[in-house]
Design a protein around this motif. Structure first.
Motif, PDB file in Angstrom:
ATOM      1  N   THR A 295       0.817  -1.233  -0.036  1.00 61.36           N
ATOM      2  CA  THR A 295      -0.106   0.176  -0.013  1.00 61.36           C
ATOM      3  C   THR A 295       0.970   1.199  -0.080  1.00 61.36           C
ATOM      4  O   THR A 295       0.542   2.131  -0.858  1.00 61.36           O
ATOM      5  N   THR A 300       1.009   3.937  -3.749  1.00 62.00           N
ATOM      6  CA  THR A 300       1.627   5.534  -3.388  1.00 62.00           C
ATOM      7  C   THR A 300       2.698   6.023  -4.434  1.00 62.00           C
ATOM      8  O   THR A 300       2.556   6.940  -4.975  1.00 62.00           O
ATOM      9  N   LEU A 317      -3.953   7.321  -1.763  1.00 53.77           N
ATOM     10  CA  LEU A 317      -4.270   5.873  -1.265  1.00 53.77           C
ATOM     11  C   LEU A 317      -5.189   6.278  -0.017  1.00 53.77           C
ATOM     12  O   LEU A 317      -5.096   7.115   0.996  1.00 53.77           O
TER      13      LEU A 317
END
Length: 337
Positions: A295, A300, A317
């Motif tokens: 993540t 990102t 995100l």
């Protein structure tokens, strides 16, 4: 009476972002027969001869990008989750945290429970959607260990929680901080799996990948299908936020190798959206209950840079569940119910 044992298990993380620790982590992870489900000899040649030696230095650099004063974000938030769950459950329960790969190990967590004479063990693999390579692997490992005990206590497993109401509400709460309606498109980007693993989970033998929309609706036939559960999670979060069907896309990231994985691939969706003139994207990663490499870096940084090169402007995100009170309440609810 003894305490009730609760074992929370996440995927794992290297002990440090240095190459030797990353190599050790990747070796254990990728040698799992459920992760790379090919014959043992072929898997050994592939993992130990090609993937680990060449990938470890590159992956170590990525881990260094997300490592901070708290260490690994995944381990940091997992420890907080376990502590908060223990606090809410109280003295009647004993909560242990483990990682499927590396530290703290499932073996050490179960040894602690055994030493404390727990009267039962409930295992919650921290993967919202069931997959053989994640939840299935945790269940198999726990059963291998406990199966060797002379006295096996009552033991139960949470198979999945892809439709957990509080999980859905937590992701929605986190998204509201960014005003989803101000973005051109919403992406639900899940971790990918090889298509062959989806087919293996189709016990009917006549549903998986037989049509383009076989995963779009959850039914009795595909209720254990990872992709179908992913689509269902996305649908529930979108409904919670009143996001129209046309305004969100479901896609899959972290593809490895050249064979077909679950589609559409996130990178291909980015290309399509950029070609349509979309500029700002809001991205959920609902396969993860804590922010991690996939993540914080893959979405990102990597996808953010990729989208900008294609003409886009922003990839934002939505934070994972982390230490959100509703998520802790969700885990406690799974334990008690």
């Amino acid at each position: 009476m003894g305490k009730k044992g609760v074992l929370l298990v996440n995927l794992g993380t290297p002990d440090s972002p240095e190459v030797p620790d990353v190599r050790k982590y990747l070796d254990e992870f990728l040698m799992d027969e459920r992760v790379i489900d090919i014959p043992a000899f072929n898997r050994t040649l592939l993992v130990k001869g090609i993937i680990v030696p060449f990938r470890s230095p590159k992956t170590a650099k990525l881990y260094k990008e997300i490592w901070d004063e708290n260490g690994s974000p995944l381990l940091y938030y997992s420890k907080i989750q376990a502590a908060m769950v223990q606090e809410q459950l109280g003295d009647e329960y004993h909560v242990e945290l483990a990682m499927r790969y590396q530290s703290p190990s499932i073996q050490s967590a179960l040894d602690n429970m055994k030493a404390r004479l727990v009267e039962s063990i409930q295992v919650i693999p921290l993967f919202p959607q069931y997959a053989s390579a994640s939840t299935g692997s945790v269940i198999q490992k726990v059963m291998e260990i406990v199966g060797k005990w002379q006295t096996v206590p009552p033991i139960s497993f949470v198979n999945s929680f892809h439709d957990n109401k509080l999980l859905i509400e937590t992701f929605a709460d986190n998204a509201r901080k960014y005003d989803p309606s101000s973005y051109d498109q919403i992406l639900f980007s899940f971790h990918g799996l090889p298509e062959r693993q989806l087919k293996k989970c189709d016990h009917s033998g006549h549903h998986c990948l037989k049509s383009a929309d076989c995963c779009s609706t959850l039914t009795d036939v595909n209720k254990f299908c990872y992709s179908a559960q992913c689509h269902h999670t996305a649908k529930l979060i979108a409904a919670e936020l009143n996001i129209p069907d046309a305004q969100y896309s479901v896609c899959f990231q972290s593809r490895l190798g050249k064979e077909p994985w679950v589609q559409p691939y996130t990178s291909e969706v980015l290309k399509d959206l950029a070609a349509q003139g979309k500029k700002r994207l809001l991205v959920f990663c609902p396969a993860f209950v804590a922010d991690c490499l996939e993540t914080l870096y893959e979405v990102t940084v990597e996808y953010g840079e990729e989208f900008k090169k294609l003409g886009g402007e922003e990839v934002q995100l939505v934070s994972s569940l982390n230490d959100h009170p509703k998520w802790i309440e969700a885990i406690v609810g799974m334990v008690k119910n």
